[in-house]
Design a protein around this motif. Structure first.
Motif, mmCIF file in Angstrom:
data_model
loop_
_atom_site.group_PDB
_atom_site.id
_atom_site.type_symbol
_atom_site.label_atom_id
_atom_site.label_comp_id
_atom_site.label_asym_id
_atom_site.label_seq_id
_atom_site.Cartn_x
_atom_site.Cartn_y
_atom_site.Cartn_z
ATOM 1 N N GLU A 164 37.530 49.503 53.875
ATOM 2 C CA GLU A 164 37.756 48.602 55.119
ATOM 3 C C GLU A 164 37.060 49.179 56.308
ATOM 4 O O GLU A 164 37.233 50.347 56.662
ATOM 5 C CB GLU A 164 39.202 48.364 55.376
ATOM 6 N N ILE A 165 36.172 48.456 57.005
ATOM 7 C CA ILE A 165 35.662 48.793 58.158
ATOM 8 C C ILE A 165 36.278 48.180 59.328
ATOM 9 O O ILE A 165 36.335 47.240 59.611
ATOM 10 C CB ILE A 165 34.226 48.474 58.066
ATOM 11 N N GLU A 166 37.033 49.153 60.140
ATOM 12 C CA GLU A 166 37.875 48.414 61.407
ATOM 13 C C GLU A 166 36.862 48.574 62.517
ATOM 14 O O GLU A 166 37.305 48.173 63.725
ATOM 15 C CB GLU A 166 38.917 49.427 61.553
ATOM 16 N N PRO A 190 24.563 45.187 63.533
ATOM 17 C CA PRO A 190 24.769 45.766 61.918
ATOM 18 C C PRO A 190 26.031 45.434 61.404
ATOM 19 O O PRO A 190 27.100 45.803 62.178
ATOM 20 C CB PRO A 190 24.371 47.145 62.189
ATOM 21 N N VAL A 191 26.045 44.924 60.207
ATOM 22 C CA VAL A 191 27.330 44.721 59.488
ATOM 23 C C VAL A 191 27.262 45.179 58.161
ATOM 24 O O VAL A 191 26.104 44.900 57.442
ATOM 25 C CB VAL A 191 27.643 43.084 59.618
ATOM 26 N N MET A 199 34.552 40.288 63.575
ATOM 27 C CA MET A 199 34.795 41.012 64.489
ATOM 28 C C MET A 199 33.714 40.566 65.757
ATOM 29 O O MET A 199 33.942 40.695 66.987
ATOM 30 C CB MET A 199 34.907 42.417 64.300
ATOM 31 N N VAL A 200 32.471 40.672 65.283
ATOM 32 C CA VAL A 200 31.426 40.366 66.048
ATOM 33 C C VAL A 200 31.470 38.991 66.789
ATOM 34 O O VAL A 200 31.298 38.716 67.893
ATOM 35 C CB VAL A 200 29.933 40.421 65.167
ATOM 36 N N TYR A 205 32.389 35.761 71.417
ATOM 37 C CA TYR A 205 33.175 34.713 72.191
ATOM 38 C C TYR A 205 34.198 34.895 73.286
ATOM 39 O O TYR A 205 34.545 34.034 74.087
ATOM 40 C CB TYR A 205 33.921 33.918 70.859
ATOM 41 N N GLU A 206 34.032 36.281 73.455
ATOM 42 C CA GLU A 206 34.982 36.678 74.661
ATOM 43 C C GLU A 206 33.940 36.324 75.865
ATOM 44 O O GLU A 206 34.617 36.561 77.062
ATOM 45 C CB GLU A 206 35.146 38.086 74.504
#
Length: 318
Positions: A164-166, A190-191, A199-200, A205-206
């Protein structure tokens, strides 16, 4: 394995029969043998204000060890609202692994729509689907069955354990392109897993300006070392076919472990096919800037070097 699949088949048949009885005309069989179904979900059956179409494919491993593959469609559904619904469906599946979840999914979406209706939000602006074409709202809810456009939107790979990449990856923003009052801007990150994609999107959207864009088209490609295959997906966000074109560009360029989002702010003048050119140019420029691809000049130099090496090699052989 055959016995397991037979058990899944029976459970799927029972679930399909129950859903057909419960939802009647709202339930639609798109392709029975391929297990493709669609259900129309509204906040109110008599006077619907908000409606979503949920398309699902039931893989042979469902419900025992795999989730349904799904797509949610609505002309007004964009950005963070889409992400929130996807997250809710994921949570329901994870809380009920091994169980039938379609009824829970449908009622969760209906609950979201009812809450939205009670918030006294303005009616959906259907014509915002895309500024470049006339859109029939009713037809749009039931899209043509396209397996390439459906996806498993879960962070869980049941065939192999993935870390899991947090951590939120860094996000870069490209130079905007403006044409006839429409502005296009690419964003790149990069994902290495679907969770980072979410998350991106949430981070972008913030930003109020990005959130207010007419369309936020995106595509990503993640290379799975263990399987030697790509996990990839795209989103039009109302700009019909733009996500698929963006993903096709990334496939041609053979980029991996990267996500590109292109925001478009519509300026009131129709651009026709030029809009796709600007979307792809924005994406290509930022991929080039961040060294995911080489410039044509560098590629030709490399090709020249290869030719020279071959020529020298031939000389040494004589």
């Amino acid at each position: 394995m055959a016995e397991g699949n037979a058990g899944n088949d029976q459970r799927q048949n029972d679930e399909i029969e129950a859903l057909s009885a419960i939802y009647g005309e709202e339930w639609c069989v798109v392709d029975g043998p391929a297990r493709v179904f669609c259900i129309r979900i509204s906040d109110d059956k008599e006077h619907p204000k908000w409606t979503i179409s949920l398309q699902v494919i039931l893989p042979s491993e469902y419900p025992a060890t795999a989730p349904p593959i799904y797509q949610i469609n609505a002309p007004w559904l964009r950005g963070q609202e889409r992400v929130n619904i996807s997250n809710s469906l994921e949570e329901i599946y994870v809380d009920n692994i091994g169980e039938s979840v379609l009824y829970l999914w449908v009622e969760k979406i209906r609950d979201v729509l009812m809450q939205k209706s009670q918030l006294a939000e303005p009616d959906p602006v259907i014509e915002k689907k895309t500024e470049e074409e006339d859109v029939d709202y009713e037809d749009d809810l039931f899209l043509d069955y396209d397996p390439e456009n459906l996806y498993r939107a879960f962070d869980y790979d049941f065939s192999e354990n993935q870390p899991e990449i947090e951590e939120l990856p860094p996000i870069d923003h490209g130079i905007p392109i403006t044409d006839r009052r429409s502005t296009f801007q690419a964003h790149l990150a990069p994902v290495v897993c679907p969770k980072q994609v979410k998350m991106v999107l949430a981070k972008l959207y913030e930003n109020k300006k990005i959130a207010s864009a007419t369309h936020n088209i995106y595509a990503y490609r993640i290379y799975c070392e263990g399987k030697q295959t790509f996990l990839q997906d795209c989103e039009d966000d109302g700009e019909t076919a733009a996500g698929g074109r963006l993903l096709h560009l990334m496939e041609i360029l053979n980029v991996r472990n990267v996500m590109v989002v292109v925001s478009r702010w519509y300026g009131g003048i129709l651009l026709g096919p030029d809009r796709f050119k600007h979307i792809n140019n924005c994406a290509r420029n930022i991929l080039l800037e961040k060294n995911y691809i080489s410039s044509p000049e560098e590629s030709s130099k490399g090709l020249g070097k290869n030719k020279k090496v071959k020529k020298d090699k031939k000389k040494s052989e004589h």
